[in-house]
Design a protein around this motif. Sequence first.
Motif, mmCIF file in Angstrom:
data_model
loop_
_atom_site.group_PDB
_atom_site.id
_atom_site.type_symbol
_atom_site.label_atom_id
_atom_site.label_comp_id
_atom_site.label_asym_id
_atom_site.label_seq_id
_atom_site.Cartn_x
_atom_site.Cartn_y
_atom_site.Cartn_z
ATOM 1 N N LEU A 99 -0.030 9.467 6.307
ATOM 2 C CA LEU A 99 0.336 8.106 5.886
ATOM 3 C C LEU A 99 -0.574 7.081 6.568
ATOM 4 C CD1 LEU A 99 4.224 8.516 5.884
ATOM 5 C CD2 LEU A 99 2.714 8.371 3.883
ATOM 6 N N ARG A 100 -0.860 7.327 7.839
ATOM 7 C CA ARG A 100 -1.774 6.421 8.574
ATOM 8 C C ARG A 100 -3.183 6.514 8.010
ATOM 9 N NH1 ARG A 100 0.082 8.481 13.615
ATOM 10 N NH2 ARG A 100 2.170 7.610 13.650
ATOM 11 N N GLU A 101 -3.627 7.753 7.810
ATOM 12 C CA GLU A 101 -4.988 7.973 7.303
ATOM 13 C C GLU A 101 -5.208 7.235 5.970
ATOM 14 O OE1 GLU A 101 -6.226 12.159 7.210
ATOM 15 O OE2 GLU A 101 -6.993 11.785 5.187
ATOM 16 N N HIS A 102 -4.147 7.168 5.154
ATOM 17 C CA HIS A 102 -4.278 6.511 3.855
ATOM 18 C C HIS A 102 -3.818 5.057 3.899
ATOM 19 C CE1 HIS A 102 -5.621 9.983 1.531
ATOM 20 N NE2 HIS A 102 -4.894 10.676 2.382
ATOM 21 N N LYS B 111 0.882 -1.174 0.000
ATOM 22 C CA LYS B 111 0.000 0.000 0.000
ATOM 23 C C LYS B 111 0.914 1.216 0.000
ATOM 24 C CE LYS B 111 -3.181 -2.507 2.868
ATOM 25 N NZ LYS B 111 -3.702 -2.459 4.234
ATOM 26 N N LEU B 112 1.085 1.772 -1.201
ATOM 27 C CA LEU B 112 2.165 2.731 -1.423
ATOM 28 C C LEU B 112 1.790 4.191 -1.221
ATOM 29 C CD1 LEU B 112 3.650 1.569 -4.857
ATOM 30 C CD2 LEU B 112 4.765 1.417 -2.619
ATOM 31 N N ALA C 201 0.609 -3.914 -6.119
ATOM 32 C CA ALA C 201 0.610 -2.774 -5.198
ATOM 33 C C ALA C 201 -0.577 -1.885 -5.525
ATOM 34 C CB ALA C 201 1.907 -1.979 -5.351
ATOM 35 N N ARG C 202 -0.854 -0.996 -4.594
ATOM 36 C CA ARG C 202 -1.894 0.015 -4.792
ATOM 37 C C ARG C 202 -1.300 1.348 -4.380
ATOM 38 N NH1 ARG C 202 -7.660 0.862 -4.518
ATOM 39 N NH2 ARG C 202 -7.520 2.756 -3.264
ATOM 40 N N ILE C 203 -1.538 2.385 -5.150
ATOM 41 C CA ILE C 203 -1.025 3.707 -4.758
ATOM 42 C C ILE C 203 -2.108 4.399 -3.929
ATOM 43 C CG2 ILE C 203 -0.090 5.922 -5.540
ATOM 44 C CD1 ILE C 203 0.827 4.405 -8.115
ATOM 45 N N ILE D 276 6.771 3.241 1.304
ATOM 46 C CA ILE D 276 6.953 4.552 0.658
ATOM 47 C C ILE D 276 7.954 4.428 -0.491
ATOM 48 C CG2 ILE D 276 7.735 6.950 1.004
ATOM 49 C CD1 ILE D 276 6.974 6.650 3.979
ATOM 50 N N ALA D 277 7.593 5.004 -1.639
ATOM 51 C CA ALA D 277 8.537 5.052 -2.766
ATOM 52 C C ALA D 277 8.866 6.515 -3.043
ATOM 53 C CB ALA D 277 7.920 4.401 -3.999
ATOM 54 N N LEU D 278 10.129 6.873 -2.886
ATOM 55 C CA LEU D 278 10.576 8.225 -3.235
ATOM 56 C C LEU D 278 10.874 8.218 -4.730
ATOM 57 C CD1 LEU D 278 13.109 8.958 -0.321
ATOM 58 C CD2 LEU D 278 10.604 9.149 -0.327
#
Length: 208
Positions: free
Chosen positions: A78-81, A5-6, A31-33, A86-88
Motif C-alpha cells: 500500500l505504501r509502495e503504491h 489514491k485508491l 480518484a486514481r486507482i 481503500i475500497a473493499l
Amino acid sequence: MKSLKLAIFASGRGSNFQAIYQAIEEGKLNARIQVVISNNADAGALDFAREHQIPALHLSRNQFTNASMFDLELLRVLREHDVNFIALAGYMKLIRPQIIREFHNRILNIHPALLPSFGGKGMYGHFVHEAVREYGCKVTGVTVHLVDEEYDHGPIVVQKTVPVYSEDTPEMIANRVLEMEHVAYAEALQLFAEERVQIQGRRTLIRL
Ligand code: GRF
C-alpha cells in the motif's frame, strides 16, 4: 479537494471495481486507482485491472507463515503504491486491526442490504437476498460503510433503497441491488474526495 489514491480489494468478478473505474473515467469521481489486490488469483477484478494497465496483485494470507507477516506485506504494498484510501469491493476476508489502524476511517466497504439488517458473518452473496425475500421485506438496498474490526459494522456513509416485489427471485433482487451498488459506491467515495464526511462515534455527518 484532495484526490483519493485508491487501493481496491476484491475477491471476485469485480463489477463494483469496474463501476468505480468508470466513474473516474467519466469525471464523476476524483480518484486514481493505484493498485488492485485480491486474495484469489482467478478474480475477474485482477483481469480487468491488468487489461487497463492498473497494477494487480494476488496477495493472500496463505502465502505467508502467519497473519502478521501478511499484514506487513499488505502495508508495504500500500505504501509502495502511495495509497491513501481503500475500497473493499466484494472482498471476502476480514481486514485485520493493524491495517484498520493504519487507515483509520479510510476504508470503505459495500454491503448488498440495508445494514444493520441482513449483515454480519455468513451474510454475503445470494444468502443476503434469499434472507430478504424469505423475511418478506418490501424494500432492500445498499449500504456503503466505514470498516472497523467487525463484519459489516462501521459507520454508515451512504444507503440507498430498492423495492422488493412479491414475484422476485433472489437473483432478481440481487440484480436490482447490484445496479444501485454501482451508483452508491462512487458517490460515497466522492464524498471523501470532497472531504465532506465527518465522523462522530457511530454516526457520519455529510456536509452539504
Ligand atoms: C457485491 O454485491 C457487494 O455488495 C458485496 O460483494 C459483491 C461483489 O460484487 N460485498 P462484485 O465483485 O463487485 O461484482
